[in-house]
Scaffold this motif. Sequence first.
Motif, PDB file in Angstrom:
ATOM      1  N   ILE A 156       0.697  -1.209   0.003  1.00 21.29           N
ATOM      2  CA  ILE A 156       0.025  -0.058  -0.141  1.00 21.29           C
ATOM      3  C   ILE A 156       0.898   1.383   0.008  1.00 21.29           C
ATOM      4  O   ILE A 156       1.652   1.365   0.868  1.00 21.29           O
ATOM      5  CB  ILE A 156      -0.855  -0.068   1.360  1.00 21.29           C
ATOM      6  CG1 ILE A 156      -1.805  -1.246   1.083  1.00 21.29           C
ATOM      7  CG2 ILE A 156      -1.904   1.329   1.346  1.00 21.29           C
ATOM      8  CD1 ILE A 156      -2.480  -1.461   2.547  1.00 21.29           C
ATOM      9  N   PHE A 157       0.766   1.922  -1.093  1.00 24.21           N
ATOM     10  CA  PHE A 157       1.644   3.389  -1.211  1.00 24.21           C
ATOM     11  C   PHE A 157       0.595   4.558  -0.744  1.00 24.21           C
ATOM     12  O   PHE A 157      -0.397   4.889  -1.499  1.00 24.21           O
ATOM     13  CB  PHE A 157       2.117   3.407  -2.376  1.00 24.21           C
ATOM     14  CG  PHE A 157       2.792   4.975  -2.822  1.00 24.21           C
ATOM     15  CD1 PHE A 157       4.024   5.095  -2.266  1.00 24.21           C
ATOM     16  CD2 PHE A 157       2.146   5.808  -3.206  1.00 24.21           C
ATOM     17  CE1 PHE A 157       4.685   6.291  -2.163  1.00 24.21           C
ATOM     18  CE2 PHE A 157       2.585   7.208  -3.607  1.00 24.21           C
ATOM     19  CZ  PHE A 157       3.958   7.410  -2.912  1.00 24.21           C
ATOM     20  N   VAL A 158       1.107   5.418   0.127  1.00 25.51           N
ATOM     21  CA  VAL A 158       0.527   6.388   0.717  1.00 25.51           C
ATOM     22  C   VAL A 158       1.115   7.768   0.044  1.00 25.51           C
ATOM     23  O   VAL A 158       2.200   7.985   0.354  1.00 25.51           O
ATOM     24  CB  VAL A 158       0.183   6.526   1.972  1.00 25.51           C
ATOM     25  CG1 VAL A 158      -0.790   7.727   2.427  1.00 25.51           C
ATOM     26  CG2 VAL A 158      -0.237   5.319   2.524  1.00 25.51           C
ATOM     27  N   HIS A 159       0.711   8.637  -0.703  1.00 23.93           N
ATOM     28  CA  HIS A 159       1.286   9.689  -1.336  1.00 23.93           C
ATOM     29  C   HIS A 159       1.473  10.686  -0.257  1.00 23.93           C
ATOM     30  O   HIS A 159       0.605  10.881   0.848  1.00 23.93           O
ATOM     31  CB  HIS A 159       0.562  10.086  -2.717  1.00 23.93           C
ATOM     32  CG  HIS A 159      -0.838  10.898  -2.314  1.00 23.93           C
ATOM     33  ND1 HIS A 159      -0.841  12.321  -1.809  1.00 23.93           N
ATOM     34  CD2 HIS A 159      -2.042  10.449  -2.558  1.00 23.93           C
ATOM     35  CE1 HIS A 159      -2.030  12.592  -1.769  1.00 23.93           C
ATOM     36  NE2 HIS A 159      -2.922  11.610  -1.968  1.00 23.93           N
ATOM     37  N   GLY A 160       2.384  11.763  -0.619  1.00 21.11           N
ATOM     38  CA  GLY A 160       2.676  12.749   0.190  1.00 21.11           C
ATOM     39  C   GLY A 160       2.011  13.990  -0.447  1.00 21.11           C
ATOM     40  O   GLY A 160       1.180  14.159  -1.516  1.00 21.11           O
ATOM     41  N   GLY A 161       2.479  15.333   0.304  1.00 23.91           N
ATOM     42  CA  GLY A 161       2.092  16.643  -0.203  1.00 23.91           C
ATOM     43  C   GLY A 161       1.459  17.420   0.792  1.00 23.91           C
ATOM     44  O   GLY A 161       0.611  18.068   0.784  1.00 23.91           O
ATOM     45  N   TYR A 162       2.364  17.461   1.866  1.00 26.58           N
ATOM     46  CA  TYR A 162       1.982  18.459   2.882  1.00 26.58           C
ATOM     47  C   TYR A 162       0.588  18.227   3.545  1.00 26.58           C
ATOM     48  O   TYR A 162       0.179  19.094   4.382  1.00 26.58           O
ATOM     49  CB  TYR A 162       2.310  19.843   2.403  1.00 26.58           C
ATOM     50  CG  TYR A 162       3.354  20.655   2.327  1.00 26.58           C
ATOM     51  CD1 TYR A 162       4.020  20.846   3.239  1.00 26.58           C
ATOM     52  CD2 TYR A 162       4.145  20.774   0.945  1.00 26.58           C
ATOM     53  CE1 TYR A 162       5.617  21.441   3.184  1.00 26.58           C
ATOM     54  CE2 TYR A 162       5.209  21.073   0.654  1.00 26.58           C
ATOM     55  CZ  TYR A 162       6.026  21.700   1.715  1.00 26.58           C
ATOM     56  OH  TYR A 162       7.280  22.042   1.546  1.00 26.58           O
ATOM     57  N   TRP A 163       0.120  17.208   3.411  1.00 29.76           N
ATOM     58  CA  TRP A 163      -1.184  16.715   3.973  1.00 29.76           C
ATOM     59  C   TRP A 163      -2.448  17.661   3.326  1.00 29.76           C
ATOM     60  O   TRP A 163      -3.558  17.594   3.625  1.00 29.76           O
ATOM     61  CB  TRP A 163      -1.305  17.001   5.567  1.00 29.76           C
ATOM     62  CG  TRP A 163      -0.212  16.152   6.061  1.00 29.76           C
ATOM     63  CD1 TRP A 163      -0.614  14.671   6.652  1.00 29.76           C
ATOM     64  CD2 TRP A 163       1.219  16.313   6.688  1.00 29.76           C
ATOM     65  NE1 TRP A 163       0.454  14.362   7.146  1.00 29.76           N
ATOM     66  CE2 TRP A 163       1.581  15.263   7.247  1.00 29.76           C
ATOM     67  CE3 TRP A 163       1.887  17.571   6.420  1.00 29.76           C
ATOM     68  CZ2 TRP A 163       2.958  15.131   7.851  1.00 29.76           C
ATOM     69  CZ3 TRP A 163       3.078  17.265   7.126  1.00 29.76           C
ATOM     70  CH2 TRP A 163       3.663  16.242   7.565  1.00 29.76           C
ATOM     71  N   ASN A 164      -2.154  18.320   2.228  1.00 34.21           N
ATOM     72  CA  ASN A 164      -3.162  19.187   1.621  1.00 34.21           C
ATOM     73  C   ASN A 164      -2.913  19.232   0.219  1.00 34.21           C
ATOM     74  O   ASN A 164      -3.805  19.837  -0.278  1.00 34.21           O
ATOM     75  CB  ASN A 164      -3.098  20.681   2.230  1.00 34.21           C
ATOM     76  CG  ASN A 164      -1.796  21.244   1.569  1.00 34.21           C
ATOM     77  OD1 ASN A 164      -1.021  20.863   0.974  1.00 34.21           O
ATOM     78  ND2 ASN A 164      -1.687  22.635   1.808  1.00 34.21           N
ATOM     79  N   SER A 165      -2.326  18.275  -0.520  1.00 31.51           N
ATOM     80  CA  SER A 165      -2.215  18.094  -1.848  1.00 31.51           C
ATOM     81  C   SER A 165      -1.847  16.632  -2.165  1.00 31.51           C
ATOM     82  O   SER A 165      -1.440  15.897  -1.468  1.00 31.51           O
ATOM     83  CB  SER A 165      -1.333  19.248  -2.624  1.00 31.51           C
ATOM     84  OG  SER A 165       0.155  19.096  -1.969  1.00 31.51           O
ATOM     85  N   GLY A 166      -1.827  16.452  -3.461  1.00 34.62           N
ATOM     86  CA  GLY A 166      -1.447  15.140  -4.118  1.00 34.62           C
ATOM     87  C   GLY A 166      -2.884  14.424  -4.501  1.00 34.62           C
ATOM     88  O   GLY A 166      -3.856  14.744  -4.024  1.00 34.62           O
ATOM     89  N   ARG A 167      -2.395  13.192  -5.439  1.00 32.21           N
ATOM     90  CA  ARG A 167      -3.424  12.468  -5.931  1.00 32.21           C
ATOM     91  C   ARG A 167      -2.789  11.278  -6.258  1.00 32.21           C
ATOM     92  O   ARG A 167      -1.768  11.198  -6.817  1.00 32.21           O
ATOM     93  CB  ARG A 167      -4.071  13.152  -6.978  1.00 32.21           C
ATOM     94  CG  ARG A 167      -3.340  13.267  -8.332  1.00 32.21           C
ATOM     95  CD  ARG A 167      -4.054  14.146  -9.264  1.00 32.21           C
ATOM     96  NE  ARG A 167      -3.381  14.287 -10.703  1.00 32.21           N
ATOM     97  CZ  ARG A 167      -3.582  13.247 -11.575  1.00 32.21           C
ATOM     98  NH1 ARG A 167      -4.221  12.259 -11.348  1.00 32.21           N
ATOM     99  NH2 ARG A 167      -2.731  13.419 -12.466  1.00 32.21           N
ATOM    100  N   LYS A 168      -3.705  10.213  -6.373  1.00 31.62           N
ATOM    101  CA  LYS A 168      -3.111   8.875  -6.522  1.00 31.62           C
ATOM    102  C   LYS A 168      -2.529   8.803  -8.150  1.00 31.62           C
ATOM    103  O   LYS A 168      -1.838   7.859  -8.294  1.00 31.62           O
ATOM    104  CB  LYS A 168      -4.422   7.713  -6.286  1.00 31.62           C
ATOM    105  CG  LYS A 168      -5.420   7.851  -7.083  1.00 31.62           C
ATOM    106  CD  LYS A 168      -6.439   6.938  -6.785  1.00 31.62           C
ATOM    107  CE  LYS A 168      -7.811   6.743  -7.698  1.00 31.62           C
ATOM    108  NZ  LYS A 168      -8.455   8.157  -7.929  1.00 31.62           N
ATOM    109  N   GLY A 169      -3.217   9.303  -8.753  1.00 31.09           N
ATOM    110  CA  GLY A 169      -3.138   9.164 -10.514  1.00 31.09           C
ATOM    111  C   GLY A 169      -1.456   9.561 -10.669  1.00 31.09           C
ATOM    112  O   GLY A 169      -1.244   9.123 -11.763  1.00 31.09           O
TER     113      GLY A 169
END
Length: 279
Positions: A60-73
């Motif tokens: 299972i991969f969880v993306h980052g992004g300051y907890w306010n950005s990012g998307r799985k795609g």
Amino acid sequence: MRNKIAILVLLNSFLLGSCASKKIKDASYLAPSKESTIAVPKMNIFVPRNSKTKQLPVLIFVHGGYWNSGRKGTYDLLGRNFAGKGVVTVIPDYTLSPNTDYNGMAKQIAAVIQWTKDSIGKFNGNPNGVFITGHSAGGHLGALAVMNPKYGIDPKSISGIILNDAAGLDMKYYLEENPPTAAHNYITTWTSSPAKWQDASPIYFLDKNTPPFLIYVGDKTYSSIKTTNKRFIDALHPFQPEVKVIPLNKKHVPMVTQYFWPWSNRLDEVVDFMKSHLK
């Protein structure tokens, strides 16, 4: 010319990954909410093609992004490359700040983990061979969802955690030194309560049942990430004395984009870690 070469490399990488894997797009892991107008997050699942094995390891991969950005795609290549190595790979979206806080995000990642434990067998995944990884904020959320008992995941049921330049492992320490402001929605994400900062910090839930760790940190990453990983591994050593940070000569973002290339040594390294810790 450089841009053309980069596009060709990405295209070739994508085509190779497509041949080796099948993508299940926008699978559900949460029930629809009648009370909320916010879209219910979903996940992509990457399954190795033509595998004769019915109990494949799961990542299972969880993306980052300051907890306010990012998307799985954004991470399709990562998913396809791990699937090409014989790993069923789950990449979820999750609700971002300011629409929820760290607790809401961690609950959703815990729901992804529970869904995987219950249902990944339908995709030839081994429910007893589930690993969690994440980059930056994703490393924090993946670790927290497993380690904080309030999220209901038995840490002994998780085969291992791979941290990739993880942020936020000791938010209590960081926010005491750098009180949250409106920047990056930090007040919304963390609140102004030191008790919640501790509740949000995986470092305070380490114990003898904590899953095995593989930890990467970039030599050129942010100083806050270097500090939080140093504190985390110092606290981890009484339980896992053999674990060492693996330093890589990279900045923060290249720490995750390296997995977009099918020839990356890190792919094999993570897969080898998974094979050595399968339950």
